[in-house]
Design a protein around this motif. Structure first.
Motif, PDB file in Angstrom:
ATOM      1  N   VAL A 200       0.786  -1.240  -0.070  1.00  0.00           N
ATOM      2  CA  VAL A 200      -0.034   0.063   0.003  1.00  0.00           C
ATOM      3  C   VAL A 200       0.762   1.408  -0.137  1.00  0.00           C
ATOM      4  O   VAL A 200       0.213   2.242  -0.347  1.00  0.00           O
ATOM      5  N   CYS A 201       2.107   1.286   0.289  1.00  0.00           N
ATOM      6  CA  CYS A 201       2.972   2.412   0.555  1.00  0.00           C
ATOM      7  C   CYS A 201       3.342   2.981  -0.860  1.00  0.00           C
ATOM      8  O   CYS A 201       4.037   2.354  -1.663  1.00  0.00           O
ATOM      9  N   ASN A 202       3.182   4.431  -1.103  1.00  0.00           N
ATOM     10  CA  ASN A 202       3.769   4.980  -2.049  1.00  0.00           C
ATOM     11  C   ASN A 202       5.450   5.205  -1.728  1.00  0.00           C
ATOM     12  O   ASN A 202       6.208   5.154  -2.541  1.00  0.00           O
ATOM     13  N   ARG A 203       5.595   5.634  -0.506  1.00  0.00           N
ATOM     14  CA  ARG A 203       6.933   5.819  -0.136  1.00  0.00           C
ATOM     15  C   ARG A 203       7.094   5.130   1.410  1.00  0.00           C
ATOM     16  O   ARG A 203       6.038   5.111   2.067  1.00  0.00           O
ATOM     17  N   VAL A 204       8.312   5.045   1.787  1.00  0.00           N
ATOM     18  CA  VAL A 204       8.838   4.322   2.809  1.00  0.00           C
ATOM     19  C   VAL A 204       9.691   5.467   3.671  1.00  0.00           C
ATOM     20  O   VAL A 204      10.816   5.912   3.012  1.00  0.00           O
ATOM     21  N   ALA A 205       9.681   5.842   4.789  1.00  0.00           N
ATOM     22  CA  ALA A 205      10.473   6.297   5.599  1.00  0.00           C
ATOM     23  C   ALA A 205      10.900   5.520   6.987  1.00  0.00           C
ATOM     24  O   ALA A 205      10.322   4.757   7.399  1.00  0.00           O
ATOM     25  N   ALA A 206      12.569   5.360   6.919  1.00  0.00           N
ATOM     26  CA  ALA A 206      13.059   4.584   8.069  1.00  0.00           C
ATOM     27  C   ALA A 206      13.752   5.361   9.137  1.00  0.00           C
ATOM     28  O   ALA A 206      14.485   6.413   8.912  1.00  0.00           O
ATOM     29  N   LEU A 207      13.140   5.118  10.309  1.00  0.00           N
ATOM     30  CA  LEU A 207      13.497   5.949  11.699  1.00  0.00           C
ATOM     31  C   LEU A 207      14.601   4.939  12.271  1.00  0.00           C
ATOM     32  O   LEU A 207      14.319   4.057  12.573  1.00  0.00           O
ATOM     33  N   ALA A 208      15.678   5.532  12.448  1.00  0.00           N
ATOM     34  CA  ALA A 208      16.802   5.251  13.316  1.00  0.00           C
ATOM     35  C   ALA A 208      17.817   6.138  14.016  1.00  0.00           C
ATOM     36  O   ALA A 208      17.858   7.326  13.418  1.00  0.00           O
ATOM     37  N   ASP A 209      18.100   6.191  15.308  1.00  0.00           N
ATOM     38  CA  ASP A 209      18.907   7.197  15.913  1.00  0.00           C
ATOM     39  C   ASP A 209      18.052   8.550  15.965  1.00  0.00           C
ATOM     40  O   ASP A 209      18.835   9.404  16.272  1.00  0.00           O
ATOM     41  N   GLY A 210      16.803   8.646  15.932  1.00  0.00           N
ATOM     42  CA  GLY A 210      16.127   9.627  16.070  1.00  0.00           C
ATOM     43  C   GLY A 210      15.724  10.508  14.821  1.00  0.00           C
ATOM     44  O   GLY A 210      15.531  11.482  14.948  1.00  0.00           O
ATOM     45  N   LYS A 211      16.520   9.886  13.764  1.00  0.00           N
ATOM     46  CA  LYS A 211      15.977  10.646  12.624  1.00  0.00           C
ATOM     47  C   LYS A 211      15.683   9.799  11.515  1.00  0.00           C
ATOM     48  O   LYS A 211      15.649   8.564  11.678  1.00  0.00           O
TER      49      LYS A 211
END
Length: 244
Positions: A200-211
């Motif tokens: 379902v996702c058009n884009r993916v954001a990966a969160l690590a180390d607070g960013k």
């Protein structure tokens, strides 16, 4: 990209508790009309970020700008496990945001709630059931109907398929995608479900180390050389799901 094409603009966001900084100068743009999936380690700040965006947690620094024309009132939220009010029926749960924001007759409240139930694949008679009488999949659908009660321009989903079996999860993913394409709202979705990201996702954001350490299409994020992203997407579980 013009400002008009951005639904949420986050710049240098800092969120923490005591001496612990959870979100550390994070920046992110969420495009209007997209489904963006946020992934990250357990306890890594995904829910903290979402709760800050919807105003449930204070920020220590940075800026959050919403650019949806409907304003603050047009945001819907589906919390983990549904978070339905146990003392209210499914219909009353859906009506809750309507009662808080509008003065509508009982008949109109019922009409709207029944329409939302139908929208998420349930029947009007399901509205008479209490949360204890609902299956896990039905609970998610009622919670989604409540999130859609005010016809939001922005929809926040926190682990929407958590606790569902693979068939029910796939059906819920398909429902989200169909509703988003039909109603054209923007979706910010936290998920650990790799199949949901692909479906379902058009884009993916990966969160690590607070960013945000990787952002883009799933294929672009898969190509990231960040250690956490590689471990998450190229581990044994991801290989089994054919994402690696």
């Amino acid at each position: 990209m013009t400002d008009a094409a951005i639904a949420i603009s986050v710049r240098d966001l800092v969120v923490g508790f005591g001496k612990n900084t959870v979100i550390d100068h994070l920046s992110l743009d969420v495009r209007a009309g997209e489904i963006i999936g946020l992934v990250g380690a357990s306890g890594g700040g995904k829910s903290v970020l979402m709760r800050t965006l919807i105003g449930l947690l204070p920020k220590r620094g940075g800026e959050i700008a919403f650019r949806d024309s409907g304003g603050a009132g047009r945001r819907g939220v589906l919390f983990q496990q549904g978070a339905l009010f146990s003392a209210l029926s499914a219909r009353q749960n859906i009506q809750f945001p309507l009662r808080e924001s509008a003065h509508l007759s009982p008949g109109l409240l019922d009409e709207i709630a029944n329409a939302k139930l139908e929208m998420v694949g349930l029947k009007a008679e399901d509205g008479d059931k209490f949360p204890s009488e609902l299956s896990g999949g039905m609970t998610k659908r009622v919670a989604l109907a409540r999130a859609l009660a005010l016809d939001p321009a922005l929809l926040f989903l926190d682990e929407p398929t958590s606790g569902l079996d693979p068939i029910a999860a796939g059906e819920f993913d398909a429902l989200i995608k169909t509703l988003q394409q039909t109603l054209r709202f923007t979706v910010f979705m936290i998920t650990h479900d790799l199949n949901s990201l692909a479906a379902v996702c058009n884009r993916v954001a990966a969160l690590a180390d607070g960013k945000i350490v990787a952002l883009g299409s799933l294929s672009a994020v898969l190509a990231s050389d960040h250690p956490w992203v590689r471990a998450y997407f190229h581990g044994a579980r991801a290989q089994m799901l054919h994402l690696g």
